[in-house]
Design a protein around this motif. Structure first.
Motif, PDB file in Angstrom:
ATOM      1  N   ARG A 126     143.365  29.424  35.954  1.00  0.00           N
ATOM      2  CA  ARG A 126     142.606  29.709  34.731  1.00  0.00           C
ATOM      3  C   ARG A 126     142.670  28.553  33.737  1.00  0.00           C
ATOM      4  N   VAL A 209     149.565  39.014  36.225  1.00  0.00           N
ATOM      5  CA  VAL A 209     148.792  39.659  35.154  1.00  0.00           C
ATOM      6  C   VAL A 209     149.637  39.780  33.893  1.00  0.00           C
ATOM      7  N   SER A 212     150.343  36.275  32.366  1.00  0.00           N
ATOM      8  CA  SER A 212     149.136  35.728  31.739  1.00  0.00           C
ATOM      9  C   SER A 212     148.863  36.396  30.399  1.00  0.00           C
ATOM     10  N   LEU A 219     143.777  38.696  32.992  1.00  0.00           N
ATOM     11  CA  LEU A 219     143.494  38.542  34.423  1.00  0.00           C
ATOM     12  C   LEU A 219     143.109  39.879  35.022  1.00  0.00           C
TER      13      LEU A 219
END
Length: 358
Positions: A126, A209, A212, A219
């Motif tokens: 990302r 997840v 992040s 995510l």
């Protein structure tokens, strides 16, 4: 040296592994224990697939996750001893003006001792649009933190990219040429694909997840990877393997790696091992030192060192007792705490060893 896993499985080890599987903490596990001279005890439990599959065998390959890190560190020592890539080389000398701030003064060794000042983790898939942009992010101010010493993945990823840049050779090629082939680790490599000798991993990206979200990035959740595909998202983004994760391997191959640290002769030298393990901090070069409440536990001597992998595996080496203990497993969820079971494994192995010596 003898791998010696063709004899009868050890009954005590098998009961331990059966307990792990029956508690639904792992889907499969393999354990080996021995010395630098050979494997003396072994066992396996579980099945290769969640839906069916055959019984797990000793030679089966697991996603090693962060057990890739000791392999990367061993490679770094091998390259340094051959004069190919000094551990003292600075990132600014390798990357030039691309390095931002104080990171330019950091050495390659600092990356492998978790002392570079980089963030512990970031979703590179990302932060950059392609694998080539990952290095630019890692070298920027955005990837640096105020904490100089912190365990994480980014330092090992950057070491791998730096080795590729300095030597002009892909990271996995360096691994095979200077580590895996010399140590006869033929069952170890990246992205094996769907093979009967690969154990399925049931973990999705739940942990990524959460990490992040702490960085303000949302995510989506994805399921467990296909059989033979690496679980780690950054390793997958970087082509299937990086300095921190991506290797699949067998328990016997990890014993081969560990035996080189106990009795260096093929890729390492005794001075290199001593240098890597010097210092009183928690993190040595490539390894974590034993703590009483960690995965090592009180059964190990204070000089013991080891590592664990996110998917469930662990490797511990006790130089005082000339002991190697490998436990490969695929845990069923990110909440599965395997530390108590690893400590039990070490107590079982070393307790019997002490009884035999009395």
């Amino acid at each position: 040296m003898s791998v010696g896993t063709t004899g009868e499985p050890d009954a005590e080890l098998r009961r331990l592994l059966d307990g792990l599987v029956e508690a639904r903490l792992v889907s499969a596990a393999v354990a080996v224990a021995g010395t630098a001279a050979g494997i003396e005890r072994h066992a396996a439990a579980g099945r290769t697939r969640r839906a069916g599959g055959r019984a797990v065998r000793m030679a089966d390959r697991f996603d090693l996750a962060s057990l890739t890190k000791p392999c990367t560190a061993t490679l770094s020592l091998a390259l340094a001893e051959r004069g190919l890539l000094p551990l003292g080389a600075r990132l600014g000398d390798i990357w030039g003006q691309r390095v931002a701030g104080r990171l330019a003064r950091r050495s390659l060794e600092s990356l492998l001792r978790h002392r570079s000042g980089l963030l512990a983790w970031a979703p590179l898939y990302r932060r950059s649009t392609d694998p080539g942009g990952a290095a630019s992010y890692l070298l920027s101010e955005a990837a640096q933190s105020t904490c100089l010493e912190r365990y994480g993945d980014l330092g090992y990823i950057l070491w791998g990219l730096s080795a590729e840049r300095a030597l002009g050779v892909p990271f996995e090629t360096l691994l095979r040429r200077h580590l895996l082939a010399p140590l006869d680790m033929a069952a170890t490599g990246s992205a094996p694909g769907v093979r009967s000798a690969v154990v399925e991993c049931a973990l999705g990206n739940d942990r990524e997840v959460l990490l992040s979200a702490e960085q303000g990035i949302s995510l989506g959740r994805w399921p467990a990877p296909a059989v033979g595909a690496v679980q780690d998202g950054n390793a997958r983004f970087l082509g299937g393997i990086a300095g921190h994760a991506g290797l699949f391997g067998s328990a016997a191959d990890l014993w081969r790696l560990a035996s080189e640290w106990l009795a260096p002769r093929r890729v390492l030298s005794p001075p290199a091992v001593r240098s890597a393990l010097t210092g009183g901090r928690l993190y040595a070069l490539g390894w974590v030192r034993r703590t009483l409440r960690g995965s090592g536990g009180p059964a190990l001597s204070p000089s013991a060192f080891g590592h664990v992998g996110f998917t469930g595996g662990s490797l511990w080496i006790d130089p005082r007792r000339n002991a190697i203990m490998v436990l490969l497993a695929h845990r069923t969820s990110v909440e599965a705490d395997l530390k108590p079971w690893r400590r039990r494994f070490h107590r079982l192995v070393l307790g019997q060893q002490r009884r035999g010596e009395e």
